[in-house]
Design a protein around this motif. Sequence first.
Motif, short mmCIF file in Angstrom:
data_model
loop_
_atom_site.label_atom_id
_atom_site.label_comp_id
_atom_site.label_asym_id
_atom_site.label_seq_id
_atom_site.Cartn_x
_atom_site.Cartn_y
_atom_site.Cartn_z
N GLY A 1 1.10 -17.75 0.00
CA GLY A 1 0.52 -16.91 -1.04
C GLY A 1 0.49 -15.45 -0.63
O GLY A 1 0.67 -14.54 -1.46
N ILE A 2 0.25 -15.18 0.65
CA ILE A 2 0.30 -13.81 1.15
C ILE A 2 1.69 -13.23 0.94
O ILE A 2 1.85 -12.09 0.47
CB ILE A 2 -0.10 -13.76 2.63
CG1 ILE A 2 -1.57 -14.14 2.79
CG2 ILE A 2 0.17 -12.38 3.23
CD1 ILE A 2 -2.02 -14.26 4.24
N ALA A 3 2.72 -14.00 1.30
CA ALA A 3 4.09 -13.55 1.09
C ALA A 3 4.35 -13.28 -0.39
O ALA A 3 4.99 -12.29 -0.76
CB ALA A 3 5.07 -14.58 1.63
N ALA A 4 3.82 -14.15 -1.24
CA ALA A 4 4.00 -13.98 -2.67
C ALA A 4 3.35 -12.70 -3.16
O ALA A 4 3.92 -11.94 -3.97
CB ALA A 4 3.43 -15.19 -3.42
N GLY A 5 2.14 -12.43 -2.70
CA GLY A 5 1.44 -11.22 -3.12
C GLY A 5 2.15 -9.96 -2.71
O GLY A 5 2.12 -8.94 -3.42
N LEU A 6 2.82 -10.01 -1.55
CA LEU A 6 3.55 -8.85 -1.07
C LEU A 6 4.90 -8.68 -1.75
O LEU A 6 5.39 -7.56 -1.91
CB LEU A 6 3.75 -8.97 0.45
CG LEU A 6 2.49 -8.88 1.31
CD1 LEU A 6 2.81 -9.26 2.75
CD2 LEU A 6 1.88 -7.48 1.25
N MET A 7 5.51 -9.79 -2.17
CA MET A 7 6.86 -9.72 -2.71
C MET A 7 6.91 -9.62 -4.23
O MET A 7 7.91 -9.17 -4.79
CB MET A 7 7.67 -10.95 -2.25
CG MET A 7 7.92 -10.97 -0.75
SD MET A 7 8.91 -12.38 -0.21
CE MET A 7 10.50 -11.94 -0.92
N SER A 8 5.86 -10.05 -4.91
CA SER A 8 5.85 -9.97 -6.37
C SER A 8 5.74 -8.51 -6.81
O SER A 8 4.88 -7.76 -6.34
CB SER A 8 4.68 -10.77 -6.95
OG SER A 8 4.55 -10.55 -8.33
N LYS A 9 6.59 -8.10 -7.72
CA LYS A 9 6.57 -6.73 -8.23
C LYS A 9 5.54 -6.56 -9.34
O LYS A 9 5.01 -5.47 -9.54
CB LYS A 9 7.96 -6.35 -8.74
CG LYS A 9 9.02 -6.33 -7.65
CD LYS A 9 10.40 -6.00 -8.22
CE LYS A 9 11.46 -6.02 -7.12
NZ LYS A 9 12.82 -5.72 -7.66
N THR A 10 5.26 -7.63 -10.07
CA THR A 10 4.33 -7.54 -11.20
C THR A 10 2.93 -8.03 -10.85
O THR A 10 1.98 -7.72 -11.57
CB THR A 10 4.85 -8.37 -12.38
OG1 THR A 10 4.85 -9.76 -12.01
CG2 THR A 10 6.27 -7.95 -12.76
N GLY A 11 2.81 -8.82 -9.79
CA GLY A 11 1.53 -9.45 -9.48
C GLY A 11 1.23 -10.65 -10.35
O GLY A 11 0.16 -11.25 -10.26
#
Length: 371
Positions: free
Chosen positions: A159-169
């Motif tokens: 989830g941390i990786a997702a939060g950092l990689m998502s452009k829209t959140g």
Amino acid sequence: MIDLRNLSRRGFLNLGVAAGAGLMMPGGLIRPALAAAKPLAPVAEKDAVIAFGHTGPVTDEGWTWSHDQGMKAVQQAFPKLKTIFVESIPYSADASRTFRQFVSEGANMVFATSNYGDFLYDVAKRSPNVAFFECDGRHPMDNLGTYYVAHWYPTYVTGIAAGLMSKTGKLGYVASFPVPSVYSGTNAFLMGARSVNPNATLQAIAINSWFDPQAATQAGTALLDNGCDLLFGIMDEAGYLQVAEKRGAKAVMWNTDIRRYGPKGYISSIVVDFKKFYVEQVRQRLAGTWVPSTPILAMGAGVDRDAWGETVPEEVRKQADAARDKILGGWSPFTGEIKDSKGAVRVAAGKTMTEEELYNWNWSIEGVKGL
């Protein structure tokens, strides 16, 4: 009518963790015996029959495939014993007939790789000399143990990786049913994302199946159409990863490494490994030392994140893995204050959720929609 909220990870009848259930601390595994249980008699390897009852096909490259790999490890460790298995067992009276058939074929130990509830319990009660183990079960007995994996920890890491990689959140989740494993997955994933992007949200779509590539593909497409740019889920196949790959989005998967279906979209996977666990349980059964226990396999000892995908930046890897190292050192990210999706405080400030609470999580945190 069955309340879907009481479905467990792979079946029915979430009865709550019974007295004597074991707790897992991050990085460790505790296997307590039930107080009233006595070891079953030893069995010679050449006379032993070990049975596996599966919820899906062993070729799913997901949940059932992982358990099948565990059976193969048992075969390698104990070449003289006999193994039998049935795949795609329905949640109906047919399940009871299958488990009774295992007993009639001389099974000394039966692994139900999903929660089959009363379809299994009635058979176990009538077969006191057979050892039973139920994955994601919640009703241990004198000859029946339960086991599962603490997937919420590697989920937080990804989830941390997702939060950092998502452009829209805006994160999307392909769900099976509104069950504890889904709630703990969506909540842990969003909590990890919000630790680095406090404005992140998660939209879930339930497809009412564990294995339905077409429905998972449709759900993934709908989530991306709705503005999500990163997908997660709990499916046993690669449907939504393939959607993400085609659409230039990212995805975190479950069960196994299936990056070949979307190498550029693949971030990681929550991978499970039951091989050592199955070998050890069969070893105890043969030796006459097996008693039912209720382990939750820890991160690094049965469940973990997969190797990072090729498009995951190095800085993202480092930041996510720093949290993983802290968890392996005993830290839990599931500490309050934590509010539910309606704004009510469910976990007070400074209080850390227990493993029992995480295992039986049945409510959504703030920011999760659709469950």
